[in-house]
Scaffold this motif. Sequence first.
Motif, PDB file in Angstrom:
ATOM      1  N   SER A   7      -4.229  93.186  41.423  1.00 27.31           N
ATOM      2  CA  SER A   7      -3.269  92.111  41.200  1.00 27.31           C
ATOM      3  C   SER A   7      -2.571  91.716  42.482  1.00 27.31           C
ATOM      4  O   SER A   7      -1.995  90.637  42.587  1.00 27.31           O
ATOM      5  CB  SER A   7      -2.208  92.562  40.180  1.00 27.31           C
ATOM      6  N   GLN A   8      -2.599  92.602  43.493  1.00 24.56           N
ATOM      7  CA  GLN A   8      -1.978  92.312  44.768  1.00 24.56           C
ATOM      8  C   GLN A   8      -2.998  91.836  45.796  1.00 24.56           C
ATOM      9  O   GLN A   8      -2.647  91.542  46.927  1.00 24.56           O
ATOM     10  CB  GLN A   8      -1.280  93.572  45.312  1.00 24.56           C
ATOM     11  N   SER A   9      -4.262  91.801  45.403  1.00 27.11           N
ATOM     12  CA  SER A   9      -5.324  91.533  46.374  1.00 27.11           C
ATOM     13  C   SER A   9      -5.499  90.042  46.617  1.00 27.11           C
ATOM     14  O   SER A   9      -5.603  89.259  45.689  1.00 27.11           O
ATOM     15  CB  SER A   9      -6.652  92.112  45.858  1.00 27.11           C
ATOM     16  N   LYS A  10      -5.527  89.651  47.904  1.00 25.18           N
ATOM     17  CA  LYS A  10      -5.799  88.269  48.265  1.00 25.18           C
ATOM     18  C   LYS A  10      -7.302  88.045  48.261  1.00 25.18           C
ATOM     19  O   LYS A  10      -8.082  88.960  48.394  1.00 25.18           O
ATOM     20  CB  LYS A  10      -5.253  87.968  49.665  1.00 25.18           C
TER      21      LYS A  10
ATOM     22  N   VAL B 297     -14.167 100.107  45.984  1.00 23.66           N
ATOM     23  CA  VAL B 297     -13.226  99.000  46.182  1.00 23.66           C
ATOM     24  C   VAL B 297     -13.307  98.081  44.970  1.00 23.66           C
ATOM     25  O   VAL B 297     -14.386  97.644  44.589  1.00 23.66           O
ATOM     26  CB  VAL B 297     -13.541  98.207  47.467  1.00 23.66           C
ATOM     27  N   SER B 298     -12.174  97.811  44.361  1.00 20.45           N
ATOM     28  CA  SER B 298     -12.145  96.948  43.180  1.00 20.45           C
ATOM     29  C   SER B 298     -12.199  95.486  43.618  1.00 20.45           C
ATOM     30  O   SER B 298     -11.186  94.890  43.984  1.00 20.45           O
ATOM     31  CB  SER B 298     -10.871  97.202  42.362  1.00 20.45           C
ATOM     32  N   LEU B 299     -13.402  94.921  43.603  1.00 18.78           N
ATOM     33  CA  LEU B 299     -13.580  93.534  44.001  1.00 18.78           C
ATOM     34  C   LEU B 299     -13.625  92.629  42.775  1.00 18.78           C
ATOM     35  O   LEU B 299     -14.201  93.001  41.750  1.00 18.78           O
ATOM     36  CB  LEU B 299     -14.891  93.365  44.774  1.00 18.78           C
ATOM     37  N   THR B 300     -13.025  91.452  42.897  1.00 21.74           N
ATOM     38  CA  THR B 300     -13.204  90.449  41.853  1.00 21.74           C
ATOM     39  C   THR B 300     -14.633  89.916  41.954  1.00 21.74           C
ATOM     40  O   THR B 300     -15.333  90.151  42.946  1.00 21.74           O
ATOM     41  CB  THR B 300     -12.212  89.292  42.034  1.00 21.74           C
ATOM     42  N   LEU B 301     -15.066  89.188  40.933  1.00 20.56           N
ATOM     43  CA  LEU B 301     -16.405  88.616  40.976  1.00 20.56           C
ATOM     44  C   LEU B 301     -16.561  87.685  42.169  1.00 20.56           C
ATOM     45  O   LEU B 301     -17.596  87.675  42.843  1.00 20.56           O
ATOM     46  CB  LEU B 301     -16.691  87.853  39.673  1.00 20.56           C
ATOM     47  N   ASP B 302     -15.520  86.923  42.466  1.00 22.39           N
ATOM     48  CA  ASP B 302     -15.560  85.992  43.591  1.00 22.39           C
ATOM     49  C   ASP B 302     -15.644  86.743  44.910  1.00 22.39           C
ATOM     50  O   ASP B 302     -16.429  86.395  45.800  1.00 22.39           O
ATOM     51  CB  ASP B 302     -14.315  85.108  43.569  1.00 22.39           C
ATOM     52  N   GLU B 303     -14.840  87.801  45.053  1.00 25.41           N
ATOM     53  CA  GLU B 303     -14.865  88.601  46.268  1.00 25.41           C
ATOM     54  C   GLU B 303     -16.221  89.274  46.446  1.00 25.41           C
ATOM     55  O   GLU B 303     -16.757  89.331  47.553  1.00 25.41           O
ATOM     56  CB  GLU B 303     -13.758  89.659  46.223  1.00 25.41           C
ATOM     57  N   SER B 304     -16.773  89.799  45.350  1.00 28.94           N
ATOM     58  CA  SER B 304     -18.066  90.465  45.417  1.00 28.94           C
ATOM     59  C   SER B 304     -19.158  89.498  45.858  1.00 28.94           C
ATOM     60  O   SER B 304     -20.013  89.834  46.691  1.00 28.94           O
ATOM     61  CB  SER B 304     -18.414  91.059  44.049  1.00 28.94           C
ATOM     62  N   TYR B 305     -19.125  88.281  45.317  1.00 28.25           N
ATOM     63  CA  TYR B 305     -20.126  87.280  45.688  1.00 28.25           C
ATOM     64  C   TYR B 305     -20.029  86.955  47.175  1.00 28.25           C
ATOM     65  O   TYR B 305     -21.042  86.901  47.881  1.00 28.25           O
ATOM     66  CB  TYR B 305     -19.924  86.010  44.857  1.00 28.25           C
TER      67      TYR B 305
END
Length: 272
Positions: A16-19, A171-179
């Motif tokens: 929730s704090q991740s940019k 590392v907990s990546l969002t789908l967008d970050e992972s892509y």
Amino acid sequence: MPDSHTQKFLESMDPSQSKSLSTADQFSGLIDTPEAMTSVIDTLVGLPSSPPSLFIDLEGVSLSRHGTVSVLQLLIFPSDRTYLIDIHTLGSKAFHAPGTDGQTTLKSILESTAIPKVFFDVRKDSDALYAHFGISLAAIQDLQLMEMATRRPTLPKKYLNGLAKCIEKDVSLTLDESYRWKTVKEKGRKLFAPECGGNYEVFNARPMSEDVQAYCIQDVKFMPKLWAVYNAKLTSPVWKGKVEKATRDRVVMSQSASFDGNGPHMTFGPWH
């Protein structure tokens, strides 16, 4: 109550704090003059040491005593600022250009026993820095060893994990970050990996392409999050001692005349 620097590390683990990758990047360009190095050194003086502030990686052509060092990536955690230091252009000047205090250099920081530096698998980096520039790394924290030491007791500690696997796993990546992470990784590999039709000489091409810069930046981008994850798990004094010793052993071994940074032996951990 944790201090502000520790709190920032804890927040970096919270999705929730991740940019997003695009908004979080603070890239300061390719540092390729002694004057620019002086400015960089000035930003490194007086940084917090607990938790560590400096996260480092190197790229090169056959990075080793037998190859070359092209770029040193340096992420400063309190500001999330990343510098790509152009070793190909600067050579030894990168390590000897002093800050405005006239004393502090990148070499003195890398060799300081009071300033922690975080690497992921320090062996080849240490080999190259020692062979080409006479730099004897000190106060190193090796994320690869921290990961192995903090595996669940039921998991074997025979084979080391690479950086990509650690990022995917820890590392907990969002789908967008992972892509975006995978896209940058694949673009970079196509440029430099011979098995993908690339050539490691792209790290020495100037001006450096945006894709290569993005790849270099991404290598250090997630290291603070990995450090936070593994450090939180590394609570056993026995295992802390084992990691510290194994890390020192890696640096010493990398400086030995018999060290070979290639081969299946590089995949085994120190506790198998």
